[in-house]
Design an enzyme around this catalytic site. Structure first.
Site, PDB file in Angstrom:
ATOM      1  N   ASN A   1       0.877  -1.106  -0.012  1.00 10.66           N
ATOM      2  CA  ASN A   1       0.039  -0.103   0.029  1.00 10.66           C
ATOM      3  C   ASN A   1       0.759   1.210  -0.079  1.00 10.66           C
ATOM      4  O   ASN A   1       1.380   1.515   1.079  1.00 10.66           O
ATOM      5  CB  ASN A   1      -0.837  -0.128   1.187  1.00 10.66           C
ATOM      6  CG  ASN A   1      -1.909   1.016   1.368  1.00 10.66           C
ATOM      7  OD1 ASN A   1      -1.588   2.216   0.812  1.00 10.66           O
ATOM      8  ND2 ASN A   1      -3.060   0.813   1.928  1.00 10.66           N
TER       9      ASN A   1
ATOM     10  N   ASN B   1       0.095   4.440  -0.107  1.00 11.03           N
ATOM     11  CA  ASN B   1      -0.273   5.379   0.891  1.00 11.03           C
ATOM     12  C   ASN B   1       0.213   5.404   2.158  1.00 11.03           C
ATOM     13  O   ASN B   1       0.777   6.223   2.874  1.00 11.03           O
ATOM     14  CB  ASN B   1      -1.986   5.517   1.052  1.00 11.03           C
ATOM     15  CG  ASN B   1      -2.655   5.997  -0.429  1.00 11.03           C
ATOM     16  OD1 ASN B   1      -2.047   6.830  -1.116  1.00 11.03           O
ATOM     17  ND2 ASN B   1      -3.834   5.208  -0.778  1.00 11.03           N
ATOM     18  N   LYS B   2       0.091   3.994   2.575  1.00  7.92           N
ATOM     19  CA  LYS B   2       0.730   3.681   3.979  1.00  7.92           C
ATOM     20  C   LYS B   2       2.205   4.146   4.121  1.00  7.92           C
ATOM     21  O   LYS B   2       2.518   4.564   5.047  1.00  7.92           O
ATOM     22  CB  LYS B   2       0.613   2.379   4.326  1.00  7.92           C
ATOM     23  CG  LYS B   2      -0.730   1.823   4.952  1.00  7.92           C
ATOM     24  CD  LYS B   2      -0.778   0.447   5.849  1.00  7.92           C
ATOM     25  CE  LYS B   2      -1.883  -0.266   5.669  1.00  7.92           C
ATOM     26  NZ  LYS B   2      -1.864  -1.431   6.393  1.00  7.92           N
TER      27      LYS B   2
ATOM     28  N   ASP C   1      -0.823  -4.662  11.467  1.00 10.72           N
ATOM     29  CA  ASP C   1      -2.073  -5.370  11.279  1.00 10.72           C
ATOM     30  C   ASP C   1      -3.150  -4.495  12.210  1.00 10.72           C
ATOM     31  O   ASP C   1      -2.598  -4.198  13.071  1.00 10.72           O
ATOM     32  CB  ASP C   1      -1.969  -6.842  11.678  1.00 10.72           C
ATOM     33  CG  ASP C   1      -2.973  -7.665  10.996  1.00 10.72           C
ATOM     34  OD1 ASP C   1      -3.475  -7.494   9.724  1.00 10.72           O
ATOM     35  OD2 ASP C   1      -3.697  -8.486  11.575  1.00 10.72           O
ATOM     36  N   THR C   2      -4.219  -4.498  11.675  1.00 11.39           N
ATOM     37  CA  THR C   2      -5.198  -3.613  12.432  1.00 11.39           C
ATOM     38  C   THR C   2      -6.499  -4.368  12.462  1.00 11.39           C
ATOM     39  O   THR C   2      -7.085  -4.998  11.527  1.00 11.39           O
ATOM     40  CB  THR C   2      -5.432  -2.242  11.630  1.00 11.39           C
ATOM     41  OG1 THR C   2      -3.949  -1.583  11.618  1.00 11.39           O
ATOM     42  CG2 THR C   2      -6.505  -1.531  11.953  1.00 11.39           C
TER      43      THR C   2
ATOM     44  N   TYR D   1     -14.006   0.791   7.703  1.00 11.85           N
ATOM     45  CA  TYR D   1     -14.738   1.151   8.700  1.00 11.85           C
ATOM     46  C   TYR D   1     -15.197   2.764   9.074  1.00 11.85           C
ATOM     47  O   TYR D   1     -16.065   2.875   9.816  1.00 11.85           O
ATOM     48  CB  TYR D   1     -14.869   0.459  10.052  1.00 11.85           C
ATOM     49  CG  TYR D   1     -15.077  -1.266   9.758  1.00 11.85           C
ATOM     50  CD1 TYR D   1     -16.227  -1.905   9.745  1.00 11.85           C
ATOM     51  CD2 TYR D   1     -14.076  -1.878   9.365  1.00 11.85           C
ATOM     52  CE1 TYR D   1     -16.436  -3.254   9.611  1.00 11.85           C
ATOM     53  CE2 TYR D   1     -13.938  -3.225   9.166  1.00 11.85           C
ATOM     54  CZ  TYR D   1     -15.075  -4.084   9.208  1.00 11.85           C
ATOM     55  OH  TYR D   1     -15.203  -5.374   9.077  1.00 11.85           O
TER      56      TYR D   1
ATOM     57  N   HIS E   1      -5.497   4.816  15.771  1.00 14.80           N
ATOM     58  CA  HIS E   1      -4.856   3.607  16.056  1.00 14.80           C
ATOM     59  C   HIS E   1      -3.401   3.747  15.302  1.00 14.80           C
ATOM     60  O   HIS E   1      -2.222   3.425  15.993  1.00 14.80           O
ATOM     61  CB  HIS E   1      -5.516   2.563  15.805  1.00 14.80           C
ATOM     62  CG  HIS E   1      -6.243   2.705  14.400  1.00 14.80           C
ATOM     63  ND1 HIS E   1      -6.948   3.653  14.181  1.00 14.80           N
ATOM     64  CD2 HIS E   1      -6.164   1.892  13.189  1.00 14.80           C
ATOM     65  CE1 HIS E   1      -7.668   3.463  12.839  1.00 14.80           C
ATOM     66  NE2 HIS E   1      -6.957   2.418  12.370  1.00 14.80           N
ATOM     67  N   ARG E   2      -3.503   3.627  14.020  1.00 15.11           N
ATOM     68  CA  ARG E   2      -2.186   3.329  13.110  1.00 15.11           C
ATOM     69  C   ARG E   2      -1.006   4.526  13.542  1.00 15.11           C
ATOM     70  O   ARG E   2      -0.016   4.333  13.734  1.00 15.11           O
ATOM     71  CB  ARG E   2      -2.465   3.399  11.820  1.00 15.11           C
ATOM     72  CG  ARG E   2      -1.314   2.975  10.789  1.00 15.11           C
ATOM     73  CD  ARG E   2      -1.781   2.758   9.394  1.00 15.11           C
ATOM     74  NE  ARG E   2      -2.845   1.720   9.203  1.00 15.11           N
ATOM     75  CZ  ARG E   2      -4.257   2.139   9.206  1.00 15.11           C
ATOM     76  NH1 ARG E   2      -4.271   3.475   8.838  1.00 15.11           N
ATOM     77  NH2 ARG E   2      -5.190   1.309   8.823  1.00 15.11           N
TER      78      ARG E   2
HETATM   79  P1  IMP Z   1      -5.017  -4.001   7.915  1.00 14.27           P
HETATM   80  O1  IMP Z   1      -4.292  -4.867   8.681  1.00 14.27           O
HETATM   81  O2  IMP Z   1      -4.329  -2.657   7.753  1.00 14.27           O
HETATM   82  O3  IMP Z   1      -5.059  -4.426   6.207  1.00 14.27           O
HETATM   83  O4  IMP Z   1      -6.330  -3.928   8.149  1.00 14.27           O
HETATM   84  C1  IMP Z   1      -7.423  -4.735   8.180  1.00 14.27           C
HETATM   85  C2  IMP Z   1      -8.892  -3.933   7.959  1.00 14.27           C
HETATM   86  O5  IMP Z   1      -9.296  -3.374   9.115  1.00 14.27           O
HETATM   87  C3  IMP Z   1      -9.015  -3.455   6.600  1.00 14.27           C
HETATM   88  O6  IMP Z   1      -9.306  -3.894   5.602  1.00 14.27           O
HETATM   89  C4  IMP Z   1     -10.359  -2.339   6.903  1.00 14.27           C
HETATM   90  O7  IMP Z   1     -11.348  -2.900   6.992  1.00 14.27           O
HETATM   91  C5  IMP Z   1     -10.041  -2.100   8.618  1.00 14.27           C
HETATM   92  N1  IMP Z   1      -9.119  -1.058   8.680  1.00 14.27           N
HETATM   93  C6  IMP Z   1      -7.895  -0.913   9.070  1.00 14.27           C
HETATM   94  N2  IMP Z   1      -7.494   0.455   9.485  1.00 14.27           N
HETATM   95  C7  IMP Z   1      -8.574   1.106   9.183  1.00 14.27           C
HETATM   96  C8  IMP Z   1      -8.967   2.471   9.299  1.00 14.27           C
HETATM   97  O8  IMP Z   1      -8.006   3.356   9.759  1.00 14.27           O
HETATM   98  N3  IMP Z   1     -10.136   2.753   9.237  1.00 14.27           N
HETATM   99  C9  IMP Z   1     -11.168   2.028   8.856  1.00 14.27           C
HETATM  100  N4  IMP Z   1     -10.953   0.793   8.629  1.00 14.27           N
HETATM  101  C10 IMP Z   1      -9.622   0.219   8.959  1.00 14.27           C
END
Ligand code: IMP
Length: 190
Positions: free
Chosen positions: A9, A11-12, A68-69, A150, A176-177
């Site tokens: 990604n 952007n990240k 991971d989020t 979300y 969070h991030r």
């Molecule tokens: P990832 O681990 O960053 O790929 O996030 C996993 C999933 O969590 C994503 O596909 C989104 O559905 C959700 N997500 C992660 N970060 C965000 C955010 O900042 N806002 C809203 N949804 C998020």
């Protein structure tokens, strides 16, 4: 020092790049020629972040970190959590995921939730985890067009707007991030 961010990604990558000291050269999976989709098969955010970082360490031997989020909803005992991306199925549709979550919360008294990001950093001699969280509530309907995932249904505590209505720089600051990345950066700068 070259440091890999285990993401495709852009952007990240750019977001983190602007925050790092200039002696750290941040590169993505694309930059190191890794087109693989790294499997996220762990049952925790910590486990998945570590899996992704370890994949890069094992295959490329470079210092790296991965994130991971998940969105953890109290009334759903922490769901969708580690399964946030594919809550409504493998199509990984943000609209389907939000609709499912709004359905699941119908009739529930509490709508509190939090986003949590975990970052796993693998340096030559050490492996460290950092985390960042933001608490808030799930709204009754989608509002706003910014952000992703979300964001249109998450309203952080202290604000009367969703993440999709708030400016991106504010989301990065209170989110969070951003918080997890700030901890990573403080560690790298020490
Ligand atoms: P990832 O681990 O960053 O790929 O996030 C996993 C999933 O969590 C994503 O596909 C989104 O559905 C959700 N997500 C992660 N970060 C965000 C955010 O900042 N806002 C809203 N949804 C998020």
């Amino acid at each position: 020092m070259k440091l890999v961010f285990a993401t495709h990604n852009q952007n990240k990558l750019n977001e983190v790049k602007t925050l790092l000291p200039s002696y750290i050269e941040l590169v993505s999976l694309i930059d190191i020629g890794c087109g693989d989709e790294i499997p996220e098969t762990a049952e925790t955010l910590e486990g998945n972040a570590q899996l992704k970082a370890d994949f890069v360490t094992e295959h490329y031997g470079l210092p790296c970190f991965a994130d991971d989020t998940g969105l953890l909803v109290d009334a759903l005992h922490g769901a969708p959590g580690v399964y946030s991306a594919r809550y409504a199925g493998e199509q990984r549709s943000a609209a389907d995921n939000m609709n499912k979550l709004l359905d699941e919360l119908q009739g529930k008294r509490t709508r509190s939730a939090c986003f949590k990001t975990v970052i796993a950093l693998n340096l030559v001699q050490e492996s460290i985890l950092f985390s960042g969280m933001v608490e808030g509530n799930i709204t009754y309907e989608k509002k706003g067009a910014k952000g992703f995932g979300y964001d249109p249904i998450f309203q952080p505590n202290g604000y009367d707007k969703t993440f999709a209505e708030l400016p991106l720089d504010l989301k990065n600051k209170i989110g969070h991030r951003g918080k997890a990345v700030q901890k990573l950066i403080a560690y790298l700068k020490r």
